[in-house]
Motif scaffolding. Structure first.
Motif, PDB file in Angstrom:
ATOM      1  N   PRO A  82     -20.174   6.984  -0.965  1.00 12.76           N
ATOM      2  CA  PRO A  82     -19.859   6.036   0.104  1.00 12.76           C
ATOM      3  C   PRO A  82     -19.545   4.651  -0.467  1.00 12.76           C
ATOM      4  O   PRO A  82     -19.872   4.334  -1.614  1.00 12.76           O
ATOM      5  N   THR A  83     -18.918   3.832   0.337  1.00  8.89           N
ATOM      6  CA  THR A  83     -18.587   2.460  -0.019  1.00  8.89           C
ATOM      7  C   THR A  83     -19.252   1.523   0.984  1.00  8.89           C
ATOM      8  O   THR A  83     -19.843   1.966   1.969  1.00  8.89           O
ATOM      9  N   LEU A  84     -19.133   0.217   0.735  1.00  8.31           N
ATOM     10  CA  LEU A  84     -19.659  -0.746   1.694  1.00  8.31           C
ATOM     11  C   LEU A  84     -18.962  -0.584   3.039  1.00  8.31           C
ATOM     12  O   LEU A  84     -19.596  -0.697   4.093  1.00  8.31           O
TER      13      LEU A  84
ATOM     14  N   ALA B  48     -20.615  -0.090   6.701  1.00 10.63           N
ATOM     15  CA  ALA B  48     -20.278  -0.979   7.816  1.00 10.63           C
ATOM     16  C   ALA B  48     -19.690  -0.200   8.983  1.00 10.63           C
ATOM     17  O   ALA B  48     -19.951  -0.511  10.156  1.00 10.63           O
ATOM     18  N   THR B  49     -18.902   0.822   8.696  1.00 13.50           N
ATOM     19  CA  THR B  49     -18.296   1.630   9.755  1.00 13.50           C
ATOM     20  C   THR B  49     -19.364   2.407  10.522  1.00 13.50           C
ATOM     21  O   THR B  49     -19.276   2.561  11.750  1.00 13.50           O
ATOM     22  N   HIS B  50     -20.378   2.909   9.823  1.00 13.15           N
ATOM     23  CA  HIS B  50     -21.486   3.574  10.516  1.00 13.15           C
ATOM     24  C   HIS B  50     -22.160   2.610  11.493  1.00 13.15           C
ATOM     25  O   HIS B  50     -22.518   2.990  12.617  1.00 13.15           O
ATOM     26  N   LEU B  51     -22.331   1.365  11.061  1.00 10.75           N
ATOM     27  CA  LEU B  51     -22.942   0.374  11.949  1.00 10.75           C
ATOM     28  C   LEU B  51     -22.027   0.074  13.129  1.00 10.75           C
ATOM     29  O   LEU B  51     -22.485  -0.038  14.271  1.00 10.75           O
TER      30      LEU B  51
ATOM     31  N   PRO C  98     -34.214   9.743  -2.320  1.00 13.05           N
ATOM     32  CA  PRO C  98     -33.659   9.314  -3.618  1.00 13.05           C
ATOM     33  C   PRO C  98     -32.126   9.312  -3.659  1.00 13.05           C
ATOM     34  O   PRO C  98     -31.515   8.381  -4.193  1.00 13.05           O
ATOM     35  N   GLU C  99     -31.500  10.354  -3.120  1.00 14.63           N
ATOM     36  CA  GLU C  99     -30.042  10.416  -3.171  1.00 14.63           C
ATOM     37  C   GLU C  99     -29.400   9.286  -2.368  1.00 14.63           C
ATOM     38  O   GLU C  99     -28.412   8.678  -2.795  1.00 14.63           O
ATOM     39  N   SER C 100     -29.959   8.974  -1.205  1.00 16.03           N
ATOM     40  CA  SER C 100     -29.431   7.880  -0.396  1.00 16.03           C
ATOM     41  C   SER C 100     -29.619   6.547  -1.110  1.00 16.03           C
ATOM     42  O   SER C 100     -28.734   5.683  -1.080  1.00 16.03           O
ATOM     43  N   TYR C 101     -30.777   6.375  -1.740  1.00 15.19           N
ATOM     44  CA  TYR C 101     -31.028   5.144  -2.501  1.00 15.19           C
ATOM     45  C   TYR C 101     -30.019   5.022  -3.642  1.00 15.19           C
ATOM     46  O   TYR C 101     -29.457   3.943  -3.872  1.00 15.19           O
ATOM     47  N   ALA C 102     -29.782   6.118  -4.342  1.00 15.18           N
ATOM     48  CA  ALA C 102     -28.821   6.099  -5.445  1.00 15.18           C
ATOM     49  C   ALA C 102     -27.418   5.743  -4.948  1.00 15.18           C
ATOM     50  O   ALA C 102     -26.699   4.974  -5.592  1.00 15.18           O
ATOM     51  N   ALA C 103     -27.045   6.303  -3.800  1.00 15.13           N
ATOM     52  CA  ALA C 103     -25.725   5.995  -3.243  1.00 15.13           C
ATOM     53  C   ALA C 103     -25.614   4.513  -2.909  1.00 15.13           C
ATOM     54  O   ALA C 103     -24.563   3.891  -3.128  1.00 15.13           O
ATOM     55  N   CYS C 104     -26.683   3.920  -2.390  1.00 16.60           N
ATOM     56  CA  CYS C 104     -26.662   2.481  -2.100  1.00 16.60           C
ATOM     57  C   CYS C 104     -26.553   1.661  -3.384  1.00 16.60           C
ATOM     58  O   CYS C 104     -25.875   0.622  -3.416  1.00 16.60           O
ATOM     59  N   CYS C 105     -27.222   2.109  -4.442  1.00 13.53           N
ATOM     60  CA  CYS C 105     -27.087   1.436  -5.739  1.00 13.53           C
ATOM     61  C   CYS C 105     -25.630   1.460  -6.216  1.00 13.53           C
ATOM     62  O   CYS C 105     -25.128   0.477  -6.762  1.00 13.53           O
TER      63      CYS C 105
ATOM     64  N   GLY D  66     -20.317  -1.396  -7.273  1.00 14.01           N
ATOM     65  CA  GLY D  66     -18.876  -1.600  -7.131  1.00 14.01           C
ATOM     66  C   GLY D  66     -18.482  -2.687  -6.167  1.00 14.01           C
ATOM     67  O   GLY D  66     -17.298  -2.850  -5.859  1.00 14.01           O
ATOM     68  N   LEU D  67     -19.441  -3.464  -5.682  1.00 14.41           N
ATOM     69  CA  LEU D  67     -19.179  -4.419  -4.608  1.00 14.41           C
ATOM     70  C   LEU D  67     -18.688  -5.754  -5.162  1.00 14.41           C
ATOM     71  O   LEU D  67     -19.265  -6.310  -6.091  1.00 14.41           O
ATOM     72  N   ASP D  68     -17.613  -6.257  -4.582  1.00 11.91           N
ATOM     73  CA  ASP D  68     -17.134  -7.607  -4.897  1.00 11.91           C
ATOM     74  C   ASP D  68     -16.424  -8.171  -3.668  1.00 11.91           C
ATOM     75  O   ASP D  68     -15.280  -7.831  -3.379  1.00 11.91           O
TER      76      ASP D  68
END
Length: 385
Positions: free
Chosen positions: A64-66, A70-73, A169-176, A181-183
């Motif tokens: 997933p990306t930021l 945001a789209t889920h929200l 853990p997998e969800s946490y890793a995806a958020c990491c 990759g965030l800028d």
């Protein structure tokens, strides 16, 4: 995809304030501010995927990306019929708010960014942390959280640490990986919502220099640096954070000027092409009328969050049929489609008009609406191609 908690304000006309969490935390992170903020706003708190009661993210690929988050929200806000809202977010939750304010400026009325950043440093440490939780589980990272979250003299609340240990853990890793990759630095200039940036001077995760970069990049943003505060400044210095949020979110400056609010709403409903064409045709004789329409009709009425835009479209279509305003009807049929109404739903509105306005009025309206729907679909196909 995201679980949420709604805390209603005591007044039925209160605006909505979205409170967003940090990585590894849940809606409980905002407990120190909840009562004070709920006295003024309808509070919507939400959990990151795999945190609290939110379902876990499926494993990548693709990750997933930021924008995904945001789209889920946004989907949740649409489900709850929340059109415009204030937003306060911590760390990753703050980055989601920055993205929303940059990409959906007509929806974010005010913005508070706490202990967050437009970029969270080089990707390698985040990717290493993602690998750690995937191979060893969440325990090691959760045990070290107090060192990242608070100053050494502060006793970390046990319930926050317990929530961290329960994160998928997998969800946490995806958020990491999202943080790696965030800028958002190139997008800061697009943020128009009145913005408050809060930094903890002892924050080792997002140091004050990150907050200054946000405040410098967002036009007219205010910056507050709190002494003796780490990454979760709202927990370590709750009174100062609450006072700052209330001052910012309830002040008159958190309501965007009606001209700007109206311009954004008008473009969202009628489309850039129509608004640009109307602006190009404006003369000194019609300028005051155009300004009146933008400020009053679109800023004061359409920009108010009491009714969602789907409902406003239904009301507008009915009024235009009753008044026989065919040119405006075609324009607002397409606006209704942008606001989420389907052609079948528009047809139902016109059938209702046949009963309460007149059959001839509805007959003409169906002809106008059908052409408008076909034209809208053709334009959409052209854009896709």
């Amino acid at each position: 995809m995201l679980t949420h908690h709604l805390t209603p304000a005591p007044t039925p006309t209160a605006r909505t304030l979205v409170l967003a969490p940090s990585l590894g935390t849940t809606v409980a992170l905002w407990n120190p501010q909840l009562a004070a903020l709920a006295a003024h706003f309808n509070i919507l708190r939400w959990d990151l995927p795999g945190h609290g009661n939110s379902p876990a993210w499926p494993p990548p690929p693709p990750g997933p990306t930021l924008e995904t988050l945001a789209t889920h929200l946004l989907d949740l806000l649409e489900e709850l019929r929340i059109d415009t809202f204030g937003y306060a977010g911590i760390s990753l939750g703050g980055a989601v708010g920055t993205w929303l304010a940059a990409h959906h400026p007509d929806r974010v009325e005010s913005l508070a960014l706490l202990c967050t950043s437009a970029h969270f440093g080089p990707p390698e440490p985040w990717l290493e942390r993602a690998g750690t939780v995937r191979t060893k589980g969440i325990g090691e990272v959760a045990d070290s959280a107090p060192n990242r979250w608070f100053t050494p003299a502060f006793d970390a609340p046990e319930h926050l640490l317990a929530d961290h240990h329960r994160v998928d853990p997998e969800s946490y890793a995806a958020c990491c990986e999202i943080l790696a990759g965030l800028d958002l630095r190139p997008e800061l200039a697009r943020v128009t919502a009145p913005t408050l940036v809060i930094a903890g001077r002892d924050d080792v995760a997002t140091p004050p220099s990150h907050a200054r970069e946000l405040a410098d990049g967002i036009r007219d943003a205010q910056l507050l640096e709190l002494p003796r505060a780490g990454h979760l400044a709202n927990v370590e210095q709750p009174d100062d954070v609450t006072k700052a949020l209330l001052s910012h979110l309830t002040s008159s400056r958190t309501r965007p000027p009606l001209r700007r609010t109206g311009e954004a709403a008008r473009r969202a409903v009628l489309g850039d092409t129509h608004v640009d064409r109307a602006a190009a045709r404006t003369t000194p004789f019609t300028a005051r009328f155009q300004d009146f329409i933008t400020r009053y009709a679109w800023g004061e009425i359409w920009g108010d969050g009491t009714l969602d835009r789907r409902t406003r479209s239904v009301i507008t279509l009915t009024a235009l049929v009753a008044g026989g305003h065919k040119d405006e009807l075609a324009l607002h049929v397409q606006g209704a489609l942008r606001n989420g109404l389907t052609p079948d739903e528009i047809g139902e509105v016109l059938l209702q008009c046949a009963v309460y306005c007149s059959v001839p009025a509805a007959n003409s309206a169906f002809a106008v609406a059908e052409r408008a729907v076909i034209e809208y679909a053709a334009d959409a196909d052209q854009k896709d191609n």
